[in-house]
Scaffold this motif. Structure first.
Motif, PDB file in Angstrom:
ATOM      1  N   ILE A  49       7.487  11.504  17.420  1.00 39.28           N
ATOM      2  CA  ILE A  49       6.317  10.701  17.779  1.00 39.28           C
ATOM      3  C   ILE A  49       6.754   9.328  18.282  1.00 39.28           C
ATOM      4  CG2 ILE A  49       4.227   9.587  16.891  1.00 39.28           C
ATOM      5  CD1 ILE A  49       4.041  12.012  14.908  1.00 39.28           C
ATOM      6  N   GLU A  50       7.714   8.705  17.591  1.00 37.41           N
ATOM      7  CA  GLU A  50       8.192   7.383  18.002  1.00 37.41           C
ATOM      8  C   GLU A  50       8.849   7.432  19.376  1.00 37.41           C
ATOM      9  OE1 GLU A  50      10.624   6.420  14.667  1.00 37.41           O
ATOM     10  OE2 GLU A  50       8.936   5.685  13.487  1.00 37.41           O
ATOM     11  N   LYS A  61       8.354   6.138  25.213  1.00 42.34           N
ATOM     12  CA  LYS A  61       8.227   6.555  26.615  1.00 42.34           C
ATOM     13  C   LYS A  61       6.916   6.053  27.218  1.00 42.34           C
ATOM     14  CE  LYS A  61      11.270  10.487  26.405  1.00 42.34           C
ATOM     15  NZ  LYS A  61      12.143  10.585  27.529  1.00 42.34           N
ATOM     16  N   CYS A  62       5.838   6.092  26.441  1.00 43.23           N
ATOM     17  CA  CYS A  62       4.550   5.578  26.927  1.00 43.23           C
ATOM     18  C   CYS A  62       4.612   4.068  27.126  1.00 43.23           C
ATOM     19  CB  CYS A  62       3.431   5.912  25.947  1.00 43.23           C
ATOM     20  SG  CYS A  62       3.011   7.662  25.868  1.00 43.23           S
ATOM     21  N   GLU A  63       5.244   3.367  26.181  1.00 40.26           N
ATOM     22  CA  GLU A  63       5.336   1.905  26.258  1.00 40.26           C
ATOM     23  C   GLU A  63       6.158   1.454  27.468  1.00 40.26           C
ATOM     24  OE1 GLU A  63       3.800  -0.411  24.211  1.00 40.26           O
ATOM     25  OE2 GLU A  63       2.753   1.348  23.447  1.00 40.26           O
ATOM     26  N   ARG A  79       0.095   0.885  30.703  1.00 39.56           N
ATOM     27  CA  ARG A  79       0.788   1.909  29.918  1.00 39.56           C
ATOM     28  C   ARG A  79      -0.173   3.044  29.584  1.00 39.56           C
ATOM     29  NH1 ARG A  79       0.512   0.521  23.795  1.00 39.56           N
ATOM     30  NH2 ARG A  79      -1.206  -0.930  23.826  1.00 39.56           N
ATOM     31  N   PRO A  80       0.322   4.292  29.607  1.00 35.53           N
ATOM     32  CA  PRO A  80      -0.551   5.419  29.281  1.00 35.53           C
ATOM     33  C   PRO A  80      -0.827   5.463  27.775  1.00 35.53           C
ATOM     34  CG  PRO A  80       1.683   6.187  29.710  1.00 35.53           C
ATOM     35  CD  PRO A  80       1.663   4.716  30.009  1.00 35.53           C
ATOM     36  N   PRO A  81      -1.960   6.036  27.386  1.00 32.07           N
ATOM     37  CA  PRO A  81      -2.257   6.155  25.959  1.00 32.07           C
ATOM     38  C   PRO A  81      -1.229   7.054  25.277  1.00 32.07           C
ATOM     39  CG  PRO A  81      -4.087   6.962  27.301  1.00 32.07           C
ATOM     40  CD  PRO A  81      -3.000   6.584  28.225  1.00 32.07           C
ATOM     41  N   HIS A  82      -1.013   6.816  23.993  1.00 31.80           N
ATOM     42  CA  HIS A  82      -0.060   7.621  23.227  1.00 31.80           C
ATOM     43  C   HIS A  82      -0.619   9.006  22.940  1.00 31.80           C
ATOM     44  CE1 HIS A  82       1.209   3.443  21.621  1.00 31.80           C
ATOM     45  NE2 HIS A  82       1.870   3.726  22.721  1.00 31.80           N
TER      46      HIS A  82
END
Length: 143
Positions: free
Chosen positions: A78-79, A84-86, A95-98
């Motif tokens: 998950i981290e 990668k999203c951040e 930035r895309p949502p997680h």
């Protein structure tokens, strides 16, 4: 590893994790609240770090199959996704949502993630930026 060395390792890891928490999340906490947070982080890290060592006598599980190890493994996945999203997009607003659910039309950003474990279950605690929180439970289903 001697118990003093282990305690130092847990303390150092606790402070390293604390230093990764954005100051915006800590801004509303007083000294007592921050101290309590350090204790929570310490309590969560101690069993994970202890599992890295050799099994204690009478321990039927191995480091590969302990529940806390599985929780740590899933948390790392998950981290990695969060990182990668951040790092995607041109700026913080891009930035895309997680988490995205096209079926329900929802999306969320993860503010924090932590693990905890007991003998019978391990948990992954996820808190979203909007304050919603979830606990994912990991239990052994077979031997």
């Amino acid at each position: 590893m001697a118990e003093d060395e282990f305690d130092d390792l847990v303390d150092n890891a606790t402070h390293a994790v604390n230093n990764l928490i954005p100051s915006s999340l800590l801004a509303g906490m007083d000294a007592e609240g921050r101290s309590h947070l350090l204790n929570l982080i310490n309590d969560a890290l101690a069993p994970i770090l202890r599992d890295l060592g050799p099994p204690e006598s009478g321990d039927a599980g191995s480091a590969r199959t302990r529940l806390s190890t599985m929780a740590a493994f899933l948390s790392e996945l998950i981290e990695t996704h969060i990182d990668k999203c951040e790092n995607a997009g041109g700026g913080p607003d891009e930035r895309p949502p997680h988490i995205v659910s096209e079926a329900f039309g929802t999306q969320a950003y993860i503010a924090s993630i932590a693990t905890s474990s007991r003998i019978d279950a391990a948990h992954i605690h996820v808190v979203f930026e909007d304050g919603d929180a979830f606990r994912l439970t990991i239990k052994r289903v077979g031997t």
